[in-house]
Write a protein that holds these residues in place. Structure first.
Motif, PDB file in Angstrom:
ATOM      1  N   UNK A   1       0.834  -1.208   0.000  1.00  0.00           N
ATOM      2  CA  UNK A   1       0.000   0.000   0.000  1.00  0.00           C
ATOM      3  C   UNK A   1       0.870   1.260   0.000  1.00  0.00           C
ATOM      4  N   UNK A   2       2.108   1.129   0.541  1.00  0.00           N
ATOM      5  CA  UNK A   2       3.032   2.263   0.560  1.00  0.00           C
ATOM      6  C   UNK A   2       3.863   2.334  -0.708  1.00  0.00           C
ATOM      7  N   UNK A   3       4.181   1.172  -1.285  1.00  0.00           N
ATOM      8  CA  UNK A   3       5.090   1.139  -2.431  1.00  0.00           C
ATOM      9  C   UNK A   3       4.385   0.972  -3.776  1.00  0.00           C
ATOM     10  N   UNK A   4       3.049   0.818  -3.759  1.00  0.00           N
ATOM     11  CA  UNK A   4       2.308   0.636  -5.014  1.00  0.00           C
ATOM     12  C   UNK A   4       2.447   1.848  -5.937  1.00  0.00           C
TER      13      UNK A   4
ATOM     14  N   UNK B   1       8.029 -14.164  -7.217  1.00  0.00           N
ATOM     15  CA  UNK B   1       7.744 -14.586  -8.585  1.00  0.00           C
ATOM     16  C   UNK B   1       6.263 -14.526  -8.926  1.00  0.00           C
ATOM     17  N   UNK B   2       5.395 -14.693  -7.924  1.00  0.00           N
ATOM     18  CA  UNK B   2       3.952 -14.626  -8.172  1.00  0.00           C
ATOM     19  C   UNK B   2       3.502 -13.198  -8.468  1.00  0.00           C
ATOM     20  N   UNK B   3       4.362 -12.231  -8.161  1.00  0.00           N
ATOM     21  CA  UNK B   3       4.076 -10.827  -8.472  1.00  0.00           C
ATOM     22  C   UNK B   3       4.875 -10.356  -9.691  1.00  0.00           C
ATOM     23  N   UNK B   4       5.409 -11.318 -10.434  1.00  0.00           N
ATOM     24  CA  UNK B   4       6.140 -11.047 -11.678  1.00  0.00           C
ATOM     25  C   UNK B   4       7.409 -10.225 -11.459  1.00  0.00           C
ATOM     26  N   UNK B   5       8.030 -10.401 -10.267  1.00  0.00           N
ATOM     27  CA  UNK B   5       9.337  -9.801 -10.012  1.00  0.00           C
ATOM     28  C   UNK B   5      10.219 -10.858  -9.337  1.00  0.00           C
ATOM     29  N   UNK B   6      11.485 -10.506  -9.146  1.00  0.00           N
ATOM     30  CA  UNK B   6      12.407 -11.369  -8.408  1.00  0.00           C
ATOM     31  C   UNK B   6      12.630 -10.778  -7.026  1.00  0.00           C
ATOM     32  N   UNK B   7      13.433 -11.451  -6.223  1.00  0.00           N
ATOM     33  CA  UNK B   7      13.891 -10.852  -4.974  1.00  0.00           C
ATOM     34  C   UNK B   7      14.600  -9.542  -5.328  1.00  0.00           C
ATOM     35  N   UNK B   8      14.422  -8.526  -4.481  1.00  0.00           N
ATOM     36  CA  UNK B   8      14.995  -7.216  -4.806  1.00  0.00           C
ATOM     37  C   UNK B   8      15.722  -6.544  -3.664  1.00  0.00           C
ATOM     38  N   UNK B   9      15.786  -7.234  -2.527  1.00  0.00           N
ATOM     39  CA  UNK B   9      16.496  -6.683  -1.381  1.00  0.00           C
ATOM     40  C   UNK B   9      17.789  -7.441  -1.094  1.00  0.00           C
TER      41      UNK B   9
ATOM     42  N   UNK C   1       2.678  -4.736 -12.260  1.00  0.00           N
ATOM     43  CA  UNK C   1       1.644  -3.825 -11.770  1.00  0.00           C
ATOM     44  C   UNK C   1       0.271  -4.485 -11.782  1.00  0.00           C
ATOM     45  N   UNK C   2       0.030  -5.331 -12.752  1.00  0.00           N
ATOM     46  CA  UNK C   2      -1.244  -6.058 -12.814  1.00  0.00           C
ATOM     47  C   UNK C   2      -1.383  -7.009 -11.630  1.00  0.00           C
ATOM     48  N   UNK C   3      -0.307  -7.717 -11.308  1.00  0.00           N
ATOM     49  CA  UNK C   3      -0.355  -8.667 -10.199  1.00  0.00           C
ATOM     50  C   UNK C   3      -0.517  -7.958  -8.854  1.00  0.00           C
ATOM     51  N   UNK C   4       0.148  -6.817  -8.698  1.00  0.00           N
ATOM     52  CA  UNK C   4       0.016  -6.046  -7.457  1.00  0.00           C
ATOM     53  C   UNK C   4      -1.408  -5.519  -7.315  1.00  0.00           C
ATOM     54  N   UNK C   5      -1.954  -4.986  -8.409  1.00  0.00           N
ATOM     55  CA  UNK C   5      -3.329  -4.472  -8.384  1.00  0.00           C
ATOM     56  C   UNK C   5      -4.310  -5.585  -8.031  1.00  0.00           C
ATOM     57  N   UNK C   6      -4.077  -6.762  -8.595  1.00  0.00           N
ATOM     58  CA  UNK C   6      -4.930  -7.927  -8.300  1.00  0.00           C
ATOM     59  C   UNK C   6      -4.837  -8.288  -6.818  1.00  0.00           C
ATOM     60  N   UNK C   7      -3.608  -8.266  -6.288  1.00  0.00           N
ATOM     61  CA  UNK C   7      -3.389  -8.604  -4.884  1.00  0.00           C
ATOM     62  C   UNK C   7      -4.079  -7.599  -3.962  1.00  0.00           C
ATOM     63  N   UNK C   8      -4.031  -6.312  -4.339  1.00  0.00           N
ATOM     64  CA  UNK C   8      -4.628  -5.260  -3.515  1.00  0.00           C
ATOM     65  C   UNK C   8      -6.124  -5.092  -3.774  1.00  0.00           C
TER      66      UNK C   8
END
Length: 252
Positions: A67-70, A134-142, A242-249
């Motif tokens: 919600x903060x990083x969207x 991976x379910x959000x169409x990204x990799x680990x990023x930290x 962005x589509x996966x994040x929107x779906x999740x939120x």
């Protein structure tokens, strides 16, 4: 309510607690500030072990607060946030003292990355954890992909990263991700796990930790983390993410 708590115990443990149970202990910029503060305190010669946990019994850390990083849409915007947190986790990874993640609840996504930056992981029974990015169409990023590749057998690290799944406590122990499963109070269990280490002089602990830090330095770990952050930033900008994040939120 303060979003984080820092406690120092007489036995030499410094405990950082993410205190956002209503947000499943998700990381926002305040938590980043708190972690940086705690890591600076951990350099005190009285501190022998640095521990991290989450408030409540549902989540250790659910990763970044979506919600903060969207609002972060571009590669550059994502890189700024990811890079800051990865710098903190590298600082945690390189801390010249033993570090332990106390998994009081689920550790997903960035929460699993936070746990992987610690030397040891102690989990309460029935806890689940996994690199679900991976379910959000990204990799680990930290930096978690780099960290776990140093901690686990290559096949086990690949499995955890590429399956993007949650694993139960027994599976996590079999994979080598968790070193102890706690029956009772998590903090008390950690004291038992760390009991022999806490008997040693802090300079002995630092000397042994430096052996591993020197190995990681020669393996170019910091540079590999930067590459990981850049790859995630590139994927972050893609519409698939962005589509996966929107779906999740639940955003249409």
């Amino acid at each position: 309510m303060k979003p984080y708590i820092v406690e120092e115990f007489s036995n030499g443990i410094l405990l950082f607690t993410i205190n956002r149970p209503e947000k499943r202990n998700a990381v926002n910029y305040e938590i980043m500030d708190g972690l940086e503060h705690a890591l600076n305190l951990a350099n005190n010669k009285k501190v022998k072990v640095f521990a991290i946990t989450g408030a409540g019994d549902l989540a250790f850390c659910s990763g970044g607060d979506l919600s903060a990083f969207h609002c972060l849409r571009t590669e550059d915007e994502a890189f700024e946030m990811l890079n800051r947190m990865s710098d903190l986790l590298v600082k945690l990874f390189y801390l010249q003292k033993p570090t332990v993640a106390l998994l009081n609840g689920t550790a997903v996504g960035g929460g699993c990355e936070l746990a992987s930056a610690c030397d040891f992981r102690i989990a309460r029974k029935n806890v689940k954890a996994g690199f679900i990015q991976g379910t959000l169409a990204i990799t680990t990023g930290w930096g978690g992909g780099t960290f776990v590749s140093e901690k686990l057998l290559p096949a086990n690290a690949m499995k955890m990263l590429m399956e993007a799944s949650l694993y139960d406590t027994k599976q996590l122990e079999d994979l080598g991700f968790v070193q102890m499963i706690a029956d009772g109070d998590l903090l008390e269990s950690s004291k038992h796990f760390l009991e022999k280490m806490l008997r040693l002089d802090v300079n002995v602990l630092k000397a042994y930790k430096m052996m591993f830090i020197n190995k990681w330095e020669k393996a170019g770990l910091k540079e590999r983390v930067k590459e990981e952050v850049r790859r995630c930033s590139e994927l972050w900008e893609d519409e698939a993410h962005h589509k996966q994040v929107a779906k999740f939120l639940g955003i249409k």
